[in-house]
Every structure is written in structure tokens, then in C-alpha cells.
Design an enzyme around this catalytic site. Structure first.
Site, PDB file in Angstrom:
ATOM      1  N   ALA A   1      -6.818 -10.481  11.945  1.00 21.49           N
ATOM      2  CA  ALA A   1      -6.316  -9.133  11.687  1.00 21.49           C
ATOM      3  C   ALA A   1      -6.211  -8.856  10.189  1.00 21.49           C
ATOM      4  O   ALA A   1      -6.489  -7.740   9.738  1.00 21.49           O
ATOM      5  CB  ALA A   1      -4.956  -8.937  12.364  1.00 21.49           C
TER       6      ALA A   1
ATOM      7  N   GLY B   1      -9.669  -8.130   9.218  1.00 23.32           N
ATOM      8  CA  GLY B   1     -10.077  -6.881   9.855  1.00 23.32           C
ATOM      9  C   GLY B   1      -9.457  -5.654   9.224  1.00 23.32           C
ATOM     10  O   GLY B   1     -10.108  -4.608   9.114  1.00 23.32           O
ATOM     11  N   ASP B   2      -8.214  -5.762   8.797  1.00 21.72           N
ATOM     12  CA  ASP B   2      -7.542  -4.663   8.114  1.00 21.72           C
ATOM     13  C   ASP B   2      -8.313  -4.268   6.862  1.00 21.72           C
ATOM     14  O   ASP B   2      -8.586  -3.088   6.624  1.00 21.72           O
ATOM     15  CB  ASP B   2      -6.108  -5.079   7.767  1.00 21.72           C
ATOM     16  CG  ASP B   2      -5.385  -4.029   6.941  1.00 21.72           C
ATOM     17  OD1 ASP B   2      -5.242  -2.889   7.411  1.00 21.72           O
ATOM     18  OD2 ASP B   2      -4.958  -4.358   5.817  1.00 21.72           O
ATOM     19  N   ALA B   3      -8.691  -5.248   6.081  1.00 22.93           N
ATOM     20  CA  ALA B   3      -9.420  -4.977   4.836  1.00 22.93           C
ATOM     21  C   ALA B   3     -10.817  -4.428   5.117  1.00 22.93           C
ATOM     22  O   ALA B   3     -11.273  -3.491   4.446  1.00 22.93           O
ATOM     23  CB  ALA B   3      -9.511  -6.249   3.995  1.00 22.93           C
TER      24      ALA B   3
END
Length: 157
Positions: free
Chosen positions: A29, A32-34
Site C-alpha cells: 500500500a 501503491g499510494d505513491a
């Protein structure tokens, strides 16, 4: 032929190969956020020049937890079993952080969404990321103004 950015980066920085199964859902995550933020920033900037604070407001409205949870709702039916497992692991991960501007449910679903994006990115499934985002957006648009609560987003535990 030009090598992709991540492949080039890994080679030049002598990064060791990691088994994707060794990553925690929160590590996925985190990546994935970045990745999702960068993809949305790229899309927004490509729409034309404007003031940076306007870019920021537009991107923030797209990448916030509530919007990610809603997009995940529309993407769910298109996920493979493996992708559903990654999403579920991310959604159910115990992050020890509180949602700032989202319900805990949306925050957990957004974490699952980000884990899925991180997983697809780290396994170099770039086309799949784009396909899923397009599917989610298309399904949402086809639903029109009908508001479906992300609270209804369920994948069997």
C-alpha cells in the site's frame, strides 16, 4: 529499445530481487499510494498548464481515501482471484493509524486499493493498472448519478 523506468532504476541502483510474497500488505500500500498519486498527477498535468495549487486540489480530490474506495467498488468485479486476495489483505491489514478525513471503512478499502496498485506495479503489470482504472471509471460513468456507497464494497473474507 528503451528499458522501462523501474527496470532501469533497479539495475542502476543494484536493487536485489525480492519475492513479492515477502512484502507486507502495508508495504504494498505504501508503494501503491505513491504510484497512484504519480499516475494521477501525470494525468492532471497532461490536461494543460495551470497553477500548482489548482493541480494539488484536483489531484487531492481524486486520490483521497473516499474516492479510492469508490473506484475500488467499481473495479471489484474485474479483479482476478489473485488481485482480490491482494486487495483483501490490504483492506484487512492493521495499520495502527487513524483515518484523517475518511471513515475507517473507506480508509481500509483505500488501503486495499493501494496495496493492489503497489502489487501490480511491483510485479510490472503496468497495463493491468491502467485497465483496472479505466474499468472502474467506465463503470462509474455508466452508473450515472446513481450513488453507490463504497460501504457496499465487499469481497468475502
Amino acid at each position: 529499445m528503451e528499458e522501462d523506468l523501474i527496470g532501469y532504476f533497479k539495475t542502476q541502483m543494484c536493487l536485489p530481487h525480492q519475492d513479492i510474497r515477502s512484502y507486507s500488505p502495508l508495504a504494498l500500500a505504501y508503494v501503491g499510494d505513491a504510484v497512484y498519486d504519480l499516475l494521477i498527477r501525470t494525468e492532471v498535468v497532461a490536461e494543460g498548464n495551470t497553477q500548482v495549487n489548482k493541480y494539488h486540489r484536483q489531484v487531492s480530490s481524486i486520490v483521497k481515501a473516499e474516492a479510492q474506495a469508490e473506484l475500488m467498488h467499481w473495479m471489484l468485479g474485474a479483479l482476478t482471484e489473485e488481485e482480490k486476495d491482494v486487495y483483501r489483505r490490504g483492506r484487512n491489514a492493521n495499520s495502527h493509524t487513524k483515518a484523517k478525513n475518511a471513515t475507517m471503512g473507506n480508509y481500509h478499502r483505500a488501503t486495499g486499493f493501494e496495496a493492489l496498485i503497489g502489487y501490480l506495479y511491483l510485479t510490472e503489470q503496468y497495463a493491468r493498472i491502467t485497465d483496472l482504472l479505466q474499468i472502474g471509471r467506465r463503470r462509474k460513468a455508466e452508473a450515472g448519478t446513481e450513488c453507490v456507497s463504497p460501504e457496499d464494497t465487499t469481497v468475502e473474507d
